[in-house]
Motif scaffolding. Structure first.
Motif, PDB file in Angstrom:
ATOM      1  N   ALA A   1      -0.979 103.784  95.987  1.00 47.44           N
ATOM      2  CA  ALA A   1      -0.961 102.270  95.120  1.00 47.44           C
ATOM      3  C   ALA A   1      -1.743 101.921  95.607  1.00 47.44           C
ATOM      4  N   LYS A   2      -1.908 100.746  94.918  1.00 48.08           N
ATOM      5  CA  LYS A   2      -3.116 100.130  94.385  1.00 48.08           C
ATOM      6  C   LYS A   2      -3.317  98.543  94.590  1.00 48.08           C
ATOM      7  N   ALA A   3      -4.456  98.120  95.140  1.00 43.77           N
ATOM      8  CA  ALA A   3      -4.058  96.378  95.541  1.00 43.77           C
ATOM      9  C   ALA A   3      -5.307  95.725  94.893  1.00 43.77           C
ATOM     10  N   ALA A   4      -5.276  94.940  93.889  1.00 45.00           N
ATOM     11  CA  ALA A   4      -6.101  93.979  93.511  1.00 45.00           C
ATOM     12  C   ALA A   4      -6.949  93.241  94.311  1.00 45.00           C
ATOM     13  N   GLY A   5      -7.923  92.692  93.979  1.00 46.30           N
ATOM     14  CA  GLY A   5      -9.142  92.181  95.012  1.00 46.30           C
ATOM     15  C   GLY A   5      -8.319  90.456  95.042  1.00 46.30           C
TER      16      GLY A   5
ATOM     17  N   PRO B   1       3.749  95.168  87.806  1.00 48.38           N
ATOM     18  CA  PRO B   1       2.923  94.490  89.265  1.00 48.38           C
ATOM     19  C   PRO B   1       4.209  94.997  90.170  1.00 48.38           C
ATOM     20  N   ALA B   2       3.734  94.853  91.722  1.00 45.32           N
ATOM     21  CA  ALA B   2       4.175  95.232  92.856  1.00 45.32           C
ATOM     22  C   ALA B   2       5.299  94.205  92.907  1.00 45.32           C
ATOM     23  N   ILE B   3       7.477  94.409  93.349  1.00 45.40           N
ATOM     24  CA  ILE B   3       8.051  92.991  93.532  1.00 45.40           C
ATOM     25  C   ILE B   3       8.460  93.652  94.636  1.00 45.40           C
ATOM     26  N   ASP B   4      10.066  92.949  95.547  1.00 51.44           N
ATOM     27  CA  ASP B   4      10.761  93.109  96.371  1.00 51.44           C
ATOM     28  C   ASP B   4      11.066  94.883  96.236  1.00 51.44           C
TER      29      ASP B   4
ATOM     30  N   GLY C   1       1.467  98.923  91.894  1.00 51.74           N
ATOM     31  CA  GLY C   1       0.210  97.819  91.869  1.00 51.74           C
ATOM     32  C   GLY C   1       0.217  96.512  92.284  1.00 51.74           C
ATOM     33  N   VAL C   2      -0.574  96.462  93.184  1.00 53.50           N
ATOM     34  CA  VAL C   2      -0.158  94.723  94.193  1.00 53.50           C
ATOM     35  C   VAL C   2      -1.322  93.764  93.843  1.00 53.50           C
ATOM     36  N   THR C   3      -0.963  92.873  92.920  1.00 53.52           N
ATOM     37  CA  THR C   3      -1.416  91.954  92.082  1.00 53.52           C
ATOM     38  C   THR C   3      -1.422  90.536  92.542  1.00 53.52           C
TER      39      THR C   3
END
Length: 368
Positions: A310-314, A344-347, A329-331
């Motif tokens: 998993a990744k998260a943007a800044g 992009p990550a959603i519920d 991918g958390v945006t």
């Protein structure tokens, strides 16, 4: 350690660096400034900067208007821009007849000195270079005992002959083969550096932490700012602060912060090949599986879990006890307690329904 008033700083920038500065607000008390901090952490004796972003959602891509209203820095560098530019970012806070400087005075009611410059990021760097000095030596010594030395006493630390230890390592520590603890680093009681671990200057580690092979803590982050048409590297001087009883898997990297340290709380456990970028703030009881990564200035509140890949943007916040599923991918910011999936990550419930419907659509198409 420096102690100067706002006028001295501005005089230096104008006369020595040839940077045009304009006081939008100037304190009459001439109180000395002796520190520096990130925007929302700065206090009345600190110098900080703001690049001009305002977001309606906290930490989505910058601080919210409410956060800006609470800033209490002693001196704040802000960008020179027109009322139209400010209104475009946050029209609700601006009146139609506001002057070019009034919006900034409204946004920062508690800042004692506000100085408008063309490039706040560059000006902050120039200020730090001159008033704090190369390497930020005073800041590096905070909480670090350079004279304590290391040895093989009854309670340790136990240091392999091939290790290089120039910083401070407390008793009960194990420093394995090929490890490097640089001058200006401090490793707390009972920590274990297994092999080929590198701890950079201005890294302060709490007690009982474990670092597997190849871990790097405090290296310069991947940050750049633009000046005169070219990108320049950000000097990440503020290091890293790590709490107690944390563990770091093989080849994990934690980058140093710019003017405030990258921070990791207590009981955080990071798997192998995890990337924590500059100025991230991790709370307590964080769990991140292998190959997860955080972009710069990401905030993870207590109890957050990241599944593998998993990744998260800044510049966003993942709320307390939220879960980010594998390869998501958390945006944008994630509310507390939510579980998100996909890119992009959603519920996760919405994502699952989407996946089922896509499969059904594909199946029907194949059956025709």
């Amino acid at each position: 350690m420096f102690s100067v008033c706002a006028s001295e700083i501005v005089d230096y920038l104008q006369n020595e660096c040839h940077i045009e500065c304009e006081f939008l607000r100037k304190s009459l008390d001439g109180a000395p400034l002796s520190g520096f901090a990130a925007l929302t952490q700065a206090r009345e004796n600190d110098v900080s900067f703001w690049v001009g972003r305002i977001e309606s959602v906290t930490h989505a891509n910058g601080p919210s208007n409410d956060e800006l209203n609470g800033v209490a820095a002693g001196l704040l560098f802000v960008p020179k821009f027109s009322r139209a530019n400010v209104s475009e970012n946050d029209g609700k806070s601006m009146s139609d007849n506001a002057t070019m400087r009034d919006p900034l005075l409204e946004i920062f009611p508690h800042v004692k000195n506000i100085v408008a410059v063309a490039e706040p990021y560059h000006v902050m760097v120039k200020f730090l270079e001159h008033f704090e000095g190369d390497g930020f030596n005073d800041n590096m010594k905070t909480g670090v005992d350079f004279d304590a030395g290391v040895g093989y006493g009854e309670n340790g630390p136990w240091i392999h002959p091939s290790a290089v230890v120039e910083g401070f390592v407390d008793e009960g520590c194990f420093v394995g083969p090929g490890c490097v603890v640089m001058r200006g680093a401090s490793v707390g009681r009972g920590c274990r550096l297994e092999s080929n671990v590198t701890i950079y200057p201005n890294v302060i580690v709490g007690e009982g932490c474990i670092f597997q092979a190849g871990v790097v803590v405090g290296s310069r982050g991947f940050g750049f700012y633009e000046h005169e048409g070219e990108r320049r590297m950000v000097p990440h001087f503020a290091g890293v602060r790590i709490g107690n009883r944390c563990s770091f898997g093989a080849n994990t990297v934690v980058a140093a912060g710019f003017i405030s340290p990258t921070t990791i709380g207590d009981n955080c456990h990071l798997d192998s090949m995890v990337q924590i970028a500059h100025n991230c703030v991790l709370g307590n009881n964080i769990y991140m599986a292998s190959q997860t990564a955080l972009g710069g200035t990401t905030i993870l509140e207590d109890g957050v879990q990241f599944a593998g890949g998993a990744k998260a943007a800044g510049h966003l916040t993942v709320g307390k006890n939220a879960i980010v599923t594998a390869k998501a991918g958390v945006t944008k910011s994630v509310p507390a307690g939510k579980t998100v999936a996909g890119f992009p990550a959603i519920d996760i419930e919405i994502w699952r329904r989407q996946m089922v419907e896509l499969r059904m659509m594909a199946k029907k198409k194949l059956e025709k």
